[in-house]
Design an enzyme around this catalytic site. Sequence first.
Site, PDB file in Angstrom:
ATOM      1  N   TYR A 158      18.283  23.142 -13.305  1.00  0.00           N
ATOM      2  CA  TYR A 158      19.619  23.332 -13.233  1.00  0.00           C
ATOM      3  C   TYR A 158      20.219  23.830 -11.945  1.00  0.00           C
ATOM      4  CZ  TYR A 158      24.418  25.330 -14.122  1.00  0.00           C
ATOM      5  OH  TYR A 158      25.806  25.605 -14.135  1.00  0.00           O
ATOM      6  N   ASP A 200      16.791  24.262  -3.638  1.00  0.00           N
ATOM      7  CA  ASP A 200      17.839  24.955  -4.290  1.00  0.00           C
ATOM      8  C   ASP A 200      17.328  26.500  -4.596  1.00  0.00           C
ATOM      9  OD1 ASP A 200      19.579  26.399  -5.916  1.00  0.00           O
ATOM     10  OD2 ASP A 200      19.945  24.723  -7.388  1.00  0.00           O
ATOM     11  N   LYS A 242      24.749  33.504  -5.341  1.00  0.00           N
ATOM     12  CA  LYS A 242      24.181  34.715  -6.157  1.00  0.00           C
ATOM     13  C   LYS A 242      24.367  35.896  -5.021  1.00  0.00           C
ATOM     14  CE  LYS A 242      22.562  32.041 -10.039  1.00  0.00           C
ATOM     15  NZ  LYS A 242      23.271  32.223 -11.335  1.00  0.00           N
TER      16      LYS A 242
HETATM   17  C1  LIG Z   1      19.286  27.080  -9.438  1.00  0.00           C
HETATM   18  C2  LIG Z   1      20.551  27.245  -9.435  1.00  0.00           C
HETATM   19  N1  LIG Z   1      21.539  26.324  -8.762  1.00  0.00           N
HETATM   20  C3  LIG Z   1      22.708  26.416  -8.638  1.00  0.00           C
HETATM   21  C4  LIG Z   1      23.164  27.107  -9.790  1.00  0.00           C
HETATM   22  C5  LIG Z   1      25.067  27.349  -9.721  1.00  0.00           C
HETATM   23  O1  LIG Z   1      25.372  28.310  -9.218  1.00  0.00           O
HETATM   24  P1  LIG Z   1      26.818  28.816  -9.615  1.00  0.00           P
HETATM   25  O2  LIG Z   1      26.781  29.432 -11.082  1.00  0.00           O
HETATM   26  O3  LIG Z   1      27.042  29.907  -8.775  1.00  0.00           O
HETATM   27  O4  LIG Z   1      27.629  27.787  -9.666  1.00  0.00           O
HETATM   28  C6  LIG Z   1      22.560  27.968 -10.449  1.00  0.00           C
HETATM   29  C7  LIG Z   1      23.302  29.057 -11.462  1.00  0.00           C
HETATM   30  O5  LIG Z   1      22.786  29.637 -12.298  1.00  0.00           O
HETATM   31  C8  LIG Z   1      21.100  28.066 -10.342  1.00  0.00           C
HETATM   32  O6  LIG Z   1      20.425  29.078 -11.155  1.00  0.00           O
END
Ligand SMILES: Cc1ncc(COP(=O)(O)O)c(C=O)c1O
Length: 455
Positions: A163, A265, A293
Amino acid sequence: MVRQRVDQRALKRLIDRESETFKKRTPGSVALLERARRVMPLGVPSSFQHMPPYPLYIGKASGPRIWDVDGNEYCDYHLGFGTLAIGHAHPLMVEALSDQLRKGTMYALPGEEPVILAEEICRRFGMDMVRFCNSGTEATMDAIRVARGVTGRDVIVKIEGSYHGHHDAVMVSVKPPADAIGPEDHPNSVIFSKGVPAVNAQLTLVVPFNQPDILERLLSEREGDIAAVILEPIMMNVGIVYPAPGYLAELRRITRQHDVALIFDEVKTGATIAAGGACEHYGVKPDLICLAKSIGGGIPIGAFAGSRAFMEKIRPEDVAHLGTFNGNPLAMRAGVVSLTQILIPEAYKRFAVLEEKLVSGCRDIIDRHELPMYSTGIGGKGCVMFAPEELHDYRDYLKIDFDLSYAHWLYYMNRDILMPIGADEQWTLSVQHTEKDIEEHLAVFEEFARDVMAA
Ligand SMILES: Cc1ncc(COP(=O)(O)O)c(C=O)c1O
């Protein structure tokens, strides 16, 4: 190690009993849900907050604790899906943000704070340049845009079961159903949601985690088409699944050989597993990283960073990167306080001590009760995995006992511990958790283990 099977009928009875207890404890959430449903789909601001038996509505939070609208107090290991490694309402954060409120919350022009924060991110992650945005979703969207702009190609590759936020390019094979995934060496690109154009299945190709040969073959087959490979260096949306030794270095070699951008990521791993996230932990340097985060201590923030060769292409004649709220003063101040005053080397030493206590405590309980599970953790992130054998990729994750995971979550909720729901999530530790919190956590796990095996 011996592992017993869990009686599934008894487990269902346990879930029914715990669901009833949950409902008795949380009438205020039921009442709010009724109201909320009239004005918000599913009664929640984000579908991530929609959960069985129904969403918990929160009143306040402080330190490692959070209170629901009925006044139940929980020790919080959910911590906003891992945004709060500093814990709630940290005194340094409260002081800094109170000061910032008086100085204004929006300039839409730069100040010194974004510079300080960018310098700190470059230092931690070994990157040359940073840009800011407002969420992890924006961070991966922007990093992919840069990679496409620099390479002049449209197709990207992601890992099956990962994700990366909710923009169209990555809403492919997020949690594809077993009957749709296709062969392991050529996984199907499965669109995650209605509303995501079908063309994204052609623009976003998918490979399994931990199998560099499959990626290498795909890059050869599609030579000259692929802009970037994006991955979580440790998969943290299927519990916790680690890269095999040498896997990330191998990805670095393969992507370089095919002139494809490598994007880590680090939205979940950055600032939680180590000061410099997976880049530091594994010593592998991608072309671009995505952050969000915990770098913002609970204030909406995102960032992406990379080498000069990529980042300097953000200029009017090349790649657009825009956003009214980018570099928002409140978010920048929160980032500076989080990374330079709270998540300092002592914080990571503390995470290591608490994590060791929690993971080894869970392992001991699992072994004594012969549970079909294992526990794992790194830095401030950890979990119990509801499978007897270690997972290596998303297809292993499909074998998880999801009922057992749900019963585990309910047990914690009814005993004053807030965990993120679902086998895909993990606990986050904060600098404000104590050894006593960990002991109480382990006592609940012991009770769960005993009941589940006796059931
Ligand atoms: C690995 C990863 N990338 C991107 C995101 C997206 O972040 P956001 O919810 O701040 O848009 C998340 C969200 O949980 C994530 O776990």
